[in-house]
Design an enzyme around this catalytic site. Structure first.
Site, mmCIF file in Angstrom:
data_model
loop_
_atom_site.group_PDB
_atom_site.id
_atom_site.type_symbol
_atom_site.label_atom_id
_atom_site.label_comp_id
_atom_site.label_asym_id
_atom_site.label_seq_id
_atom_site.Cartn_x
_atom_site.Cartn_y
_atom_site.Cartn_z
ATOM 1 C CB CYS A 114 -2.819 0.598 -2.812
ATOM 2 S SG CYS A 114 -2.817 2.356 -3.209
ATOM 3 C CB CYS A 120 -9.550 4.507 -0.061
ATOM 4 S SG CYS A 120 -7.993 4.966 0.735
ATOM 5 C CB THR A 121 -6.844 -0.342 1.776
ATOM 6 O OG1 THR A 121 -5.712 0.421 1.327
ATOM 7 C CG2 THR A 121 -7.260 -1.332 0.712
ATOM 8 C CG HIS A 122 -5.342 4.943 4.091
ATOM 9 N ND1 HIS A 122 -4.719 4.422 2.990
ATOM 10 C CD2 HIS A 122 -4.349 5.502 4.853
ATOM 11 C CE1 HIS A 122 -3.404 4.661 3.072
ATOM 12 N NE2 HIS A 122 -3.170 5.307 4.197
ATOM 13 C CE1 TYR A 127 2.614 5.945 -3.380
ATOM 14 C CE2 TYR A 127 1.606 4.187 -4.657
ATOM 15 C CZ TYR A 127 2.693 4.699 -3.971
ATOM 16 O OH TYR A 127 3.840 3.961 -3.886
ATOM 17 N N GLY A 128 -3.161 9.309 -3.905
ATOM 18 C CA GLY A 128 -4.437 9.707 -4.503
ATOM 19 C C GLY A 128 -4.438 11.048 -5.195
ATOM 20 C CG ASP A 132 -1.897 1.227 1.169
ATOM 21 O OD1 ASP A 132 -2.395 1.547 0.072
ATOM 22 O OD2 ASP A 132 -2.122 1.865 2.212
ATOM 23 C CB SER A 133 0.135 4.749 -0.862
ATOM 24 O OG SER A 133 -1.039 4.855 -0.078
ATOM 25 C CD GLU A 177 -0.091 7.022 5.506
ATOM 26 O OE1 GLU A 177 1.108 7.051 5.831
ATOM 27 O OE2 GLU A 177 -0.727 5.964 5.303
#
Ligand code: DGL
Length: 270
Positions: free
Chosen positions: A70, A194-196, A39-40, A7-8, A162
C-alpha cells in the site's frame, strides 16, 4: 513460515498475485483493511494507527516480515514505524523502493550518489495522501538528478474499485490522465503509485498512449522479495498456511477478490 502482505483493501492483491507466482513455496497471509478503505483521504496519524494495528495482526499470524503493499501506508506511516515501533526481530518493508530502483536503472541496494537517468519526464498517479507526502519525489531525489515528476492525485479511483464499479473507475482514470496531460503533455514514463491501479492498467495505458512506459509495482516487488528472502531466510516466520484476512465483510470481499484475480479467494474475518 509465512510472509504478510498488507493493503487498505483489494489493491495489494495485485502484489500478492505476483509474489505468490514468483515464490510459490512461501505461504502468504494477506490482510485487507477493507472496513477502513480508502486510506488515501485520511491524515497520517490515522493511516499510522490503522497500519500498525494490521501489522500486529500479521505478526500474530506468524509473519515476521510484512510487506506494506500500500503506497499510502508506505508514504504516510512506514518511516515513523521504522524509527520507533518495529522490534528488532521483525521487518516491515514498503513498495516504493523496487519501483524507483527500476525507474532509475539501479540494482537492489545500489546506494551510490544520484545520477542522470534515461527518463526525464515522469507522470505519477497516486492517492491524494501519497501525492501530498511527496515520498516518491524524495526517494527519487536520492537516486536520480534532472527528473521532472508531475503528480496527479487520483481521487475516487480506489473507492470505485472497492465498490466493484469498474465503469466509474475507468471514467475517473481517463479524467485523471487528461488532467495530468494538461500539466505534462508528453510524459515518457508513468508510475502507477497505488497498488489498486494495476487493476485498471489497460485503461491507463490506452489513455496515456502506447509510447508511454507504464511502471507498476507487482512484479518489481516480487523480484525484490525473492532476492530478500534468499539473503534473509530467517525472516520467513512461523506461519504455515496461505490465509486471507479482512476487516470488511468476508463474503463481499471474497467475491470481489475472486473477480479480480480470476481464481477462488476466500477471506475470513481478521
Ligand atoms: N492500494 C493503496 C495504495 O497503494 C490504496 C490506498 C487507499 O486505500 O486509498 O495506495
Amino acid at each position: 513460515m509465512a510472509v504478510g502482505i498488507f493493503d487498505s483493501g483489494l489493491g495489494g492483491l495485485t502484489v500478492l498475485d505476483a509474489v505468490s507466482k514468483r515464490s510459490p513455496d512461501v505461504p502468504f497471509v494477506y490482510f485487507g483493511d477493507n472496513a477502513h478503505a480508502p486510506y488515501g483521504v485520511r491524515d497520517s496519524d490515522d493511516v499510522y494507527n490503522l497500519t500498525t494495528a494490521a501489522v500486529e495482526r500479521l505478526w500474530d499470524a506468524g509473519c515476521d516480515l510484512v510487506i506494506l503493499a500500500c503506497n499510502t501506508a508506505s508514504a504516510a506511516a512506514l518511516r515513523r514505524m521504522q524509527e520507533s515501533w518495529i522490534p528488532p526481530e521483525k521487518r516491515v518493508l514498503g513498495v516504493f523502493v523496487p519501483l524507483i530502483e527500476a525507474l532509475t536503472e539501479r540494482q537492489w541496494g545500489d546506494n551510490s550518489p544520484p545520477r542522470e537517468v534515461e527518463v526525464k519526464h515522469v507522470a505519477l498517479f497516486a492517492t491524494p495522501a501519497t501525492v501530498a507526502s511527496r515520498a516518491f519525489q524524495r526517494e527519487l531525489a536520492f537516486r536520480a538528478i534532472g527528473v521532472d515528476v508531475e503528480a496527479q492525485a487520483c481521487g475516487g479511483v480506489v473507492d470505485a474499485i472497492e465498490d466493484g464499479d469498474l465503469i466509474l473507475a475507468e471514467a475517473l482514470v481517463r479524467s485523471h490522465v487528461d488532467a495530468l496531460k494538461r500539466k505534462m503533455p508528453d510524459p515518457q514514463a508513468a508510475i502507477l503509485g497505488c497498488t489498486h491501479y494495476p487493476l485498471m492498467a489497460t485503461t491507463f495505458q490506452e489513455a496515456l498512449g502506447q509510447d508511454v512506459s507504464v511502471y507498476s509495482q507487482a512484479n518489481l516487488v516480487a523480484e525484490s522479495l525473492a532476492d530478500y528472502l534468499e539473503r534473509h531466510p530467517k525472516m520467513l516466520g512461523t506461519g504455515t498456511e496461505n490465509m486471507f484476512l479482512t476487516t470488511g465483510d468476508p463474503k463481499r470481499v471474497s467475491d470481489r477478490a475472486t473477480q479480480f484475480l480470476r481464481r477462488k479467494i476466500e477471506f475470513q474475518s481478521a
